[in-house]
Design a protein around this motif. Structure first.
Motif, PDB file in Angstrom:
ATOM      1  N   TYR A   1       1.231   5.162   1.096  1.00  0.00           N
ATOM      2  CA  TYR A   1       0.768   6.092   2.120  1.00  0.00           C
ATOM      3  C   TYR A   1       1.326   7.479   1.862  1.00  0.00           C
ATOM      4  O   TYR A   1       2.379   7.635   1.245  1.00  0.00           O
ATOM      5  CB  TYR A   1       1.238   5.636   3.510  1.00  0.00           C
TER       6      TYR A   1
ATOM      7  N   TYR B   1       0.826  -1.198   0.000  1.00  0.00           N
ATOM      8  CA  TYR B   1       0.000   0.000   0.000  1.00  0.00           C
ATOM      9  C   TYR B   1       0.861   1.249   0.000  1.00  0.00           C
ATOM     10  O   TYR B   1       1.958   1.252   0.541  1.00  0.00           O
ATOM     11  CB  TYR B   1      -0.925   0.016   1.219  1.00  0.00           C
TER      12      TYR B   1
ATOM     13  N   ARG C   1      -3.795   6.279   3.691  1.00  0.00           N
ATOM     14  CA  ARG C   1      -3.497   5.327   2.638  1.00  0.00           C
ATOM     15  C   ARG C   1      -3.971   5.865   1.295  1.00  0.00           C
ATOM     16  O   ARG C   1      -5.053   6.411   1.179  1.00  0.00           O
ATOM     17  CB  ARG C   1      -4.180   3.996   2.939  1.00  0.00           C
TER      18      ARG C   1
ATOM     19  N   SER D   1      -5.812  -2.909  11.327  1.00  0.00           N
ATOM     20  CA  SER D   1      -5.389  -1.549  11.009  1.00  0.00           C
ATOM     21  C   SER D   1      -4.390  -1.065  12.048  1.00  0.00           C
ATOM     22  O   SER D   1      -4.701  -0.904  13.217  1.00  0.00           O
ATOM     23  CB  SER D   1      -6.595  -0.613  10.929  1.00  0.00           C
TER      24      SER D   1
ATOM     25  N   SER E   1       5.658   3.544   0.290  1.00  0.00           N
ATOM     26  CA  SER E   1       4.853   2.329   0.205  1.00  0.00           C
ATOM     27  C   SER E   1       5.276   1.355   1.289  1.00  0.00           C
ATOM     28  O   SER E   1       6.415   1.371   1.754  1.00  0.00           O
ATOM     29  CB  SER E   1       4.982   1.695  -1.178  1.00  0.00           C
TER      30      SER E   1
END
Ligand SMILES: [Zn+2]
Length: 112
Positions: free
Chosen positions: A6, A4, A40, A25, A16
């Motif tokens: 950010y 992901y 994100r 989370s 990432s």
């Protein structure tokens, strides 16, 4: 492996991160300033994959109904398809123009 992207809301740093368990989370710390004020981003990679398959699936010879034109994601698709067939690289600027047309920003810029 899900990676992901950010962005740090404090310093603007983008990075990432490999997330092993997306269901949990966890607070993501900015790699530059250690702030936990991060959000994100939609994976650019995933976005471009979707766009590519959309262009591939698009058949310019088939008749397009109203729904096609109502879907603003289809704006610029025809041009992209044609360019791909002809082996023309429309470049980054074209993508940006399409993106602006889709978000309506293009008209705003035009009116200035
Ligand atoms: Zn930061």
């Amino acid at each position: 492996m899900p990676i992901y992207e950010y962005r740090c809301e404090d310093c603007g740093e983008e990075f990432s991160l490999l997330i092993l368990n997306p269901k949990v989370s966890t607070k993501v710390e900015c790699k530059a300033c250690r702030s936990s004020h991060t959000s994100r981003l939609l994976s650019r990679f995933a976005y471009h994959q979707a766009e590519a398959s959309r262009v591939d699936a698009f058949d310019p010879r088939k008749p397009r109904g109203d729904s096609f034109y109502r879907d603003d994601r289809n704006i610029g698709l025809w041009a992209k398809k044609r360019a791909k067939e002809m082996g023309v690289d429309l470049g980054k600027n074209f993508d940006e123009t399409v993106e602006k047309a889709r978000t309506g920003k293009f008209m705003e810029d035009f009116e200035k």
